[in-house]
Design an enzyme around this catalytic site. Structure first.
Site, PDB file in Angstrom:
ATOM      1  N   GLU A 140       0.842  -1.094   0.114  1.00 10.58           N
ATOM      2  CA  GLU A 140       0.021   0.112   0.070  1.00 10.58           C
ATOM      3  C   GLU A 140       0.871   1.238   0.060  1.00 10.58           C
ATOM      4  O   GLU A 140       0.666   2.279  -1.077  1.00 10.58           O
ATOM      5  CB  GLU A 140      -0.858  -0.006   1.171  1.00 10.58           C
ATOM      6  CG  GLU A 140      -1.377   1.204   1.611  1.00 10.58           C
ATOM      7  CD  GLU A 140      -2.744   1.913   0.651  1.00 10.58           C
ATOM      8  OE1 GLU A 140      -3.101   1.039  -0.193  1.00 10.58           O
ATOM      9  OE2 GLU A 140      -2.859   2.866   0.730  1.00 10.58           O
ATOM     10  N   TYR A 141       1.826   1.042   0.991  1.00 11.86           N
ATOM     11  CA  TYR A 141       2.705   2.450   0.813  1.00 11.86           C
ATOM     12  C   TYR A 141       3.441   2.351  -0.638  1.00 11.86           C
ATOM     13  O   TYR A 141       3.755   3.612  -0.990  1.00 11.86           O
ATOM     14  CB  TYR A 141       3.774   2.040   1.788  1.00 11.86           C
ATOM     15  CG  TYR A 141       5.044   3.357   2.082  1.00 11.86           C
ATOM     16  CD1 TYR A 141       4.774   4.241   3.017  1.00 11.86           C
ATOM     17  CD2 TYR A 141       6.230   3.384   1.336  1.00 11.86           C
ATOM     18  CE1 TYR A 141       5.657   5.277   3.210  1.00 11.86           C
ATOM     19  CE2 TYR A 141       6.792   4.324   1.496  1.00 11.86           C
ATOM     20  CZ  TYR A 141       6.719   5.388   2.301  1.00 11.86           C
ATOM     21  OH  TYR A 141       7.618   6.599   2.243  1.00 11.86           O
ATOM     22  N   SER A 168      30.457  16.319  24.835  1.00 12.18           N
ATOM     23  CA  SER A 168      30.213  14.804  25.065  1.00 12.18           C
ATOM     24  C   SER A 168      30.206  14.750  26.574  1.00 12.18           C
ATOM     25  O   SER A 168      30.134  15.832  27.454  1.00 12.18           O
ATOM     26  CB  SER A 168      31.597  14.009  24.790  1.00 12.18           C
ATOM     27  OG  SER A 168      32.593  14.622  25.247  1.00 12.18           O
ATOM     28  N   LYS A 183      22.412   4.704  26.374  1.00 11.91           N
ATOM     29  CA  LYS A 183      23.347   5.400  25.662  1.00 11.91           C
ATOM     30  C   LYS A 183      23.727   4.543  24.490  1.00 11.91           C
ATOM     31  O   LYS A 183      24.177   3.429  24.178  1.00 11.91           O
ATOM     32  CB  LYS A 183      24.730   5.461  26.506  1.00 11.91           C
ATOM     33  CG  LYS A 183      25.897   6.336  25.751  1.00 11.91           C
ATOM     34  CD  LYS A 183      27.002   6.538  26.460  1.00 11.91           C
ATOM     35  CE  LYS A 183      27.904   7.452  25.925  1.00 11.91           C
ATOM     36  NZ  LYS A 183      28.545   7.007  24.858  1.00 11.91           N
ATOM     37  N   ARG A 209      28.629  15.652  14.357  1.00 10.12           N
ATOM     38  CA  ARG A 209      29.142  16.380  15.741  1.00 10.12           C
ATOM     39  C   ARG A 209      30.575  17.170  15.529  1.00 10.12           C
ATOM     40  O   ARG A 209      30.827  18.295  15.959  1.00 10.12           O
ATOM     41  CB  ARG A 209      29.266  15.479  16.929  1.00 10.12           C
ATOM     42  CG  ARG A 209      29.998  15.899  18.009  1.00 10.12           C
ATOM     43  CD  ARG A 209      29.960  14.958  19.215  1.00 10.12           C
ATOM     44  NE  ARG A 209      30.688  15.527  20.488  1.00 10.12           N
ATOM     45  CZ  ARG A 209      31.892  15.315  20.703  1.00 10.12           C
ATOM     46  NH1 ARG A 209      32.654  14.879  19.829  1.00 10.12           N
ATOM     47  NH2 ARG A 209      32.493  16.228  21.869  1.00 10.12           N
ATOM     48  N   GLU A 244      21.014  10.323  18.183  1.00 10.00           N
ATOM     49  CA  GLU A 244      22.197   9.554  17.849  1.00 10.00           C
ATOM     50  C   GLU A 244      21.445   8.491  16.696  1.00 10.00           C
ATOM     51  O   GLU A 244      20.500   8.031  16.902  1.00 10.00           O
ATOM     52  CB  GLU A 244      22.422   8.555  19.095  1.00 10.00           C
ATOM     53  CG  GLU A 244      23.620   7.542  18.882  1.00 10.00           C
ATOM     54  CD  GLU A 244      24.857   8.574  19.365  1.00 10.00           C
ATOM     55  OE1 GLU A 244      24.879   9.820  19.624  1.00 10.00           O
ATOM     56  OE2 GLU A 244      25.792   7.716  19.742  1.00 10.00           O
ATOM     57  N   LYS A 282      20.810  11.764  33.699  1.00 17.65           N
ATOM     58  CA  LYS A 282      20.828  13.105  33.478  1.00 17.65           C
ATOM     59  C   LYS A 282      19.973  13.731  34.641  1.00 17.65           C
ATOM     60  O   LYS A 282      18.886  13.066  35.160  1.00 17.65           O
ATOM     61  CB  LYS A 282      20.050  13.686  32.134  1.00 17.65           C
ATOM     62  CG  LYS A 282      20.912  13.127  30.914  1.00 17.65           C
ATOM     63  CD  LYS A 282      20.102  13.382  29.733  1.00 17.65           C
ATOM     64  CE  LYS A 282      20.911  12.782  28.513  1.00 17.65           C
ATOM     65  NZ  LYS A 282      20.126  12.632  27.251  1.00 17.65           N
ATOM     66  N   CYS A 308      67.033   5.634  23.889  1.00 23.07           N
ATOM     67  CA  CYS A 308      68.351   5.592  23.296  1.00 23.07           C
ATOM     68  C   CYS A 308      68.456   7.056  22.981  1.00 23.07           C
ATOM     69  O   CYS A 308      67.808   7.890  22.795  1.00 23.07           O
ATOM     70  CB  CYS A 308      67.872   4.982  21.882  1.00 23.07           C
ATOM     71  SG  CYS A 308      69.081   5.645  20.539  1.00 23.07           S
TER      72      CYS A 308
HETATM   73  S1  IVH Z   1      23.198  13.435  26.085  1.00 27.89           S
HETATM   74  C1  IVH Z   1      25.887  17.320  26.430  1.00 27.89           C
HETATM   75  N1  IVH Z   1      22.087  11.203  25.746  1.00 27.89           N
HETATM   76  O1  IVH Z   1      26.998   9.963  23.812  1.00 27.89           O
HETATM   77  C2  IVH Z   1      26.026  15.925  26.197  1.00 27.89           C
HETATM   78  N2  IVH Z   1      23.881  11.343  24.675  1.00 27.89           N
HETATM   79  O2  IVH Z   1      29.456  11.155  25.323  1.00 27.89           O
HETATM   80  C3  IVH Z   1      24.639  15.475  25.623  1.00 27.89           C
HETATM   81  N3  IVH Z   1      24.787   9.247  23.206  1.00 27.89           N
HETATM   82  O3  IVH Z   1      28.120  12.514  21.943  1.00 27.89           O
HETATM   83  C4  IVH Z   1      24.473  13.947  25.184  1.00 27.89           C
HETATM   84  N4  IVH Z   1      23.135   8.246  23.676  1.00 27.89           N
HETATM   85  O4  IVH Z   1      26.462  10.730  20.877  1.00 27.89           O
HETATM   86  C5  IVH Z   1      23.153  11.649  25.312  1.00 27.89           C
HETATM   87  N5  IVH Z   1      20.862   9.135  25.630  1.00 27.89           N
HETATM   88  C6  IVH Z   1      21.826   9.772  25.140  1.00 27.89           C
HETATM   89  C7  IVH Z   1      22.853   9.400  24.275  1.00 27.89           C
HETATM   90  C8  IVH Z   1      23.973  10.015  24.213  1.00 27.89           C
HETATM   91  C9  IVH Z   1      24.079   8.307  22.974  1.00 27.89           C
HETATM   92  C10 IVH Z   1      26.076   9.728  22.817  1.00 27.89           C
HETATM   93  C11 IVH Z   1      26.330  11.015  22.097  1.00 27.89           C
HETATM   94  C12 IVH Z   1      27.050  11.880  22.647  1.00 27.89           C
HETATM   95  C13 IVH Z   1      27.886  10.805  23.520  1.00 27.89           C
HETATM   96  C14 IVH Z   1      28.157  11.386  25.046  1.00 27.89           C
END
Ligand code: IVH
Length: 668
Positions: A36-37, A83, A115, A136, A170, A286, A422
Site C-alpha cells: 500500500e505504501y 560529550s 546510551k 558532531r 544518535e 541526567k 636511546c
Molecule cells: S546526551 C552534553 N543522551 O553519547 C552531551 N548522549 O559522550 C549530551 N549518546 O556525543 C549528550 N545516547 O553521541 C546523550 N541518551 C543519550 C545518548 C547520548 C548516546 C552519545 C552522544 C554523545 C555521547 C556522549
C-alpha cells in the site's frame, strides 16, 4: 488531471505517506501492508513528474536520496555539541550524585536513558520544516549531512507544529541491518564493517545519498539544543515534547529519585542489553530539572548535570606470541605484545602496547603465555593479565635489550623515569619517527606523506631532517616505489602549501619535549614569531598561564641548541613561515573596552547572534567567558528566558547586561 486536483491529491498523499512512515518507523506499528505504501509513493512520484512545481523539499519522495555531493560542507554549531563524562563503576556514580546534591540540594530527580552506540547528529527545523543535519565533528564545527539524514525514515521532514528548533540525537544501525549489510558486502568481496557503529558512521559519510538510503539507518532523539523560550522546565518534558512533534525517542527511560534507584535501573538494563535490537555502550544519567542543569553548568568538555555509565569492556583470551621493540621519536623503547589475532569489541586485535619493562615484570608476562586482552576505553588494546595456570613450562622470560634495536647505541634509564631510552641523536628510528610526526595531521599536515613514504625517503638518503623535505625534487620522488606522476605532483603541492602554515603547526611538528598541540598554539599566540620565542627567557615562558616549569625549561633548552638554531634558519630560507597567523590574542592592557580583563557569563537565548559569536566578540575585547556564575564573575549577559544563572547573579549583586548592551559594546 488538472493542476488543482493534483495539488489536492499531493496534499492527501503527503499526509497518508507521512502517517504510514510514522506508524512503521517511529511507532513500530504499521497499519497497512508495504505494498500500500509503495503504491501511494508511486502515485505521488507520477504526479510530481508531471507537475514538478509540486515537488517540495518535505515530500516523502525526497527520502530516496538526491544527487551525489562533491564534499561535505562545514557547519558551525549554534550551541556546541559536547560529550559526557564517564563513570565506570558504582563509586563513580555515587560520587556524581554527591557532587550534584552538593551543588543543587537534595531535591533531585534523574532521568536514566540508554546510551545508544551510534553517532551524534544535530537536526535543524525552521517553521516546522527539516532544513539541515550536521555531524558532531570536533563539537564546534561538524559536517553537513542533510542529504543522507533525509533518507532516514524515522526522521520527520515536517513537524506537527511550525516550530523552529534544533534537536540532537544518535543515528545508529540496528543489529539485524548490520548483519545483512555485512553478508552482502562479503558476497560482493567488499570489506565488512567492524561493528554497527562503524557501519552507521560510514553510511552517514557517503557522498552518494542513494547509498545511505539503502543502509537502513535509524535514530533516537535525546535533546533539544536550545530550550530558551520554549517554557519547558524538565528534560523529561523535552523528550515528551519531541515525541509530540513526531520524533522517535527511546522508550526505555526512567525517572529516579535516588542513586540506589539509578543503580537498580542500570542493573536491569545490563541484563536486557543483549536482547535489544540495537547496540548500546552504556547508560546516561541526567538531572531532570533544567534550572538545576543550568546551575550545575559545564566543565570545559562536558555537562556537570549528566554522566555516562560505561559497561565494562569485553575481555577475551589469546596467546602472546612475541614481544617486539620499537624506538619512538624521543628515543623511548616501547615493548609491544604480538598476539594471536583475536576478535574483541568488534575488531581483530593482534598487537598491544606493553609500555615498559616494569609493566612486563608487574604482570609477570612471558613469551608464549595465554593472556586476557581487552580494549581500554573500547579503543586501545591492552593485556589485562596472564593466566599463569595455563603455563606449560615452555614460556620464555623477556628481558629488555641493553642496546638500541635501531642504532645499537647503549640504552640509558633516565633518573625518575621508567622508560629505557636511546640517546643517540643520529638514531635512524628516532629521526624517522620525528619526520613522521612533523608531517602528521596536527603538525604540518602534509597530505600524501604517510609513514611508508617517509621511511622510503629516509632510507634512500633523500631526507635527513625536516628541512630536507622542502628540498625534494619531482625526479627524486618519481624514483620511489608506488609513486606515480599524479601522486608526486600532489605531494609536491602539499609540501609547498605547508610552508604557509601558521607558527603553531611548526612548533608542534618540531617535537619539543612536553609541547603538545595545545601548548604550541599558546606559545604561537603569545610570542607571534619564532624569533621572539627563541629569545624568551624561562621566566617569560612561565609567566604564561598554561606553561609550567618543566615545559618552560624544555623550550628554553631546545632553542639554545645551535643545531636547532641552524635548522630554523634553513627552514626560513626555504620559505617556511615562522609567524603566527591566527586571531590575535587580545592582551588585557591592549584593550580599552570595559570588558578587558572581565569574566563574563552568557545565559538565556540570544536573539541577534549565536553564543559562539558572543563569546568571540567578548574575547576580542579582552574578556573571558566562563560557564557558571560565582563570586569571581564580573558580568552576566542575559538573553531571553534566562533562568537560575540570572537569579544567582542578582543574589551576588553582579552586574547584568542584556544582549543589546553587549552589541553596543562590541560595536564601539
Ligand atoms: S546526551 C552534553 N543522551 O553519547 C552531551 N548522549 O559522550 C549530551 N549518546 O556525543 C549528550 N545516547 O553521541 C546523550 N541518551 C543519550 C545518548 C547520548 C548516546 C552519545 C552522544 C554523545 C555521547 C556522549
Amino acid at each position: 488531471m488538472d493542476k488543482q486536483s493534483a495539488e489536492k491529491r499531493v496534499q492527501e498523499l503527503h499526509e497518508l505517506l507521512n502517517t504510514y512512515n510514522y506508524e512503521y518507523h517511529v511507532l513500530d506499528k504499521p497499519s497497512v501492508p508495504d505494498s500500500e505504501y509503495d503504491q501511494r509513493l508511486h502515485e505521488l512520484l507520477t504526479i510530481e513528474a508531471e507537475f514538478t512545481e509540486l515537488k517540495t523539499p518535505d515530500s516523502p519522495t525526497q527520502r530516496v536520496g538526491g544527487s551525489i555531493l562533491d564534499a561535505f560542507q562545514k557547519v558551525v554549531h549554534n550551541t556546541p555539541m559536547l560529550s559526557l563524562g564517564n563513570a565506570f563503576n558504582e563509586q563513580d556514580l555515587r560520587d556524581f550524585d554527591r557532587r550534584v546534591r552538593q551543588a543543587v540540594g537534595d531535591d533531585v530527580q534523574y532521568v536514566v536513558e540508554l546510551k545508544i552506540d551510534g553517532l551524534a547528529v544535530s537536526l535543524r527545523y525552521e517553521n516546522g520544516l527539516f532544513v539541515q543535519a550536521a555531524t558532531r565533528g570536533d563539537g564546534t564545527t561538524g559536517e553537513d549531512i542533510t542529504e543522507n539524514v533525509k533518507t532516514i525514515r524515522s526522521i520527520p521532514l515536517r513537524l506537527k507544529n511550525a516550530v523552529t528548533l534544533e534537536v540532537r540525537g544518535e543515528v545508529f544501525m540496528p543489529k539485524k541491518s548490520f548483519e545483512t549489510l555485512n553478508e552482502l558486502r562479503l558476497q560482493a568481496e567488499e570489506e565488512p564493517f567492524a561493528n554497527p557503529r562503524n557501519a552507521a558512521a560510514g553510511s552517514i559519510r557517503q557522498l552518494d545519498p542513494k547509498i545511505a538510503a539503502k543502509r537502513n539507518l535509524d535514530i533516537f532523539l535525546y535533546s533539544i539544543a536550545d530550550l530558551g523560550g520554549t517554557g519547558i522546565e524538565r528534560h523529561s518534558e523535552a523528550l515528551d515534547y519531541l515525541e509530540k512533534e513526531g520524533f522517535k525517542t527511546n522508550a526505555e527511560r526512567k525517572k529516579c529519585e535516588t542513586i540506589e534507584e539509578v543503580l537498580s535501573v542500570i542493573e536491569g538494563i545490563s541484563e536486557k542489553r543483549a536482547n535489544l535490537s540495537y547496540d548500546i555502550d552504556g547508560i546516561v544519567i541526567k538531572v531532570d530539572s533544567l534550572a538545576q542543569q543550568e546551575e550545575l553548568g559545564f566543565t570545559a568538555k562536558s555537562p556537570r548535570w549528566a554522566i555516562a555509565y560505561k559497561f565494562p569492556a569485553e575481555e577475551v583470551m589469546t596467546k602472546l606470541l612475541d614481544i617486539e621493540l620499537s624506538v619512538g621519536r624521543t628515543g623511548v623503547i616501547t615493548p609491544t605484545a604480538i598476539l594471536e589475532p583475536v576478535r574483541v569489541a568488534g575488531t581483530t586485535v593482534q598487537r598491544a602496547s606493553l609500555h615498559n619493562e616494569d609493566l612486563i615484570r608487574e604482570k609477570d608476562i612471558k613469551i608464549g603465555d595465554t593472556v586476557v586482552v581487552k580494549k581500554a576505553g573500547d579503543i586501545i588494546p591492552e593485556v589485562v593479565n596472564v593466566l599463569t595456570e595455563q603455563r606449560t613450562g615452555e614460556e620464555k622470560t623477556f628481558t629488555m635489550p641493553t642496546h638500541c634495536p635501531a642504532c645499537e647505541s647503549e640504552l640509558v634509564r633516565i633518573e625518575g623515569e621508567v622508560a629505557l631510552r636511546c640517546i643517540n641523536p643520529q638514531c635512524p628510528a628516532q629521526i624517522t619517527e620525528g619526520l613522521i610526526h612533523f608531517v602528521s595531521r596536527n603538525a604540518m599536515n602534509i597530505d600524501g606523506l604517510g609513514e611508508r613514504v617517509v621511511i622510503q625517503l629516509f632510507q634512500a638518503g633523500l631526507i635527513k631532517d625536516v628541512a630536507d623535505l622542502y628540498r625534494l625534487t619531482r625526479d627524486q620522488l618519481l624514483q620511489l616505489e608506488r609513486m606515480g606522476e599524479k601522486s608526486t605532483d600532489n605531494l609536491l603541492k602539499a609540501i609547498e602549501q605547508s610552508k604557509d602554515n601558521s607558527l603553531e603547526r611548526l612548533l608542534f611538528g618540531l617535537g619539543i619535549r612536553h609541547v603538545g598541540a595545545k601548548a604550541a598554539k599558546t606559545l604561537a599566540q603569545n610570542f607571534e614569531t619564532i624569533e621572539q620565542l627563541q629569545e624568551a627567557t624561562v621566566e617569560q615562558l612561565i609567566a604564561i598561564n598554561e606553561i609550567g616549569d618543566k615545559m618552560a625549561d624544555a623550550i628554553h633548552t631546545y632553542f639554545q641548541n645551535p643545531d636547532v638554531q641552524h635548522l630554523i634558519q634553513e627552514l626560513q630560507s626555504l620559505g617556511v613561515n615562522t609567524s603566527y597567523k591566527g586571531p590575535k590574542l587580545v592582551k588585557v592592557e591592549d584593550s580599552d573596552s570595559y570588558l578587558a580583563g572581565k569574566t563574563v557569563v552568557l545565559t538565556g537565548k540570544l536573539e541577534q547572534m549565536s553564543r559562539n559569536e558572543a563569546k568571540e566578540g567578548i574575547e576580542a575585547l579582552g574578556g573571558k567567558v566562563t560557564g557558571s556564575v560565582s563570586k569571581s564573575t564580573d558580568l552576566v549577559v542575559a538573553g531571553e528566558a534566562a533562568g537560575s544563572k540570572l537569579k544567582k547573579a542578582e543574589e551576588l549583586q553582579i552586574e547584568v547586561w542584556d544582549e543589546a548592551r553587549l552589541i553596543e559594546e562590541m560595536k564601539k
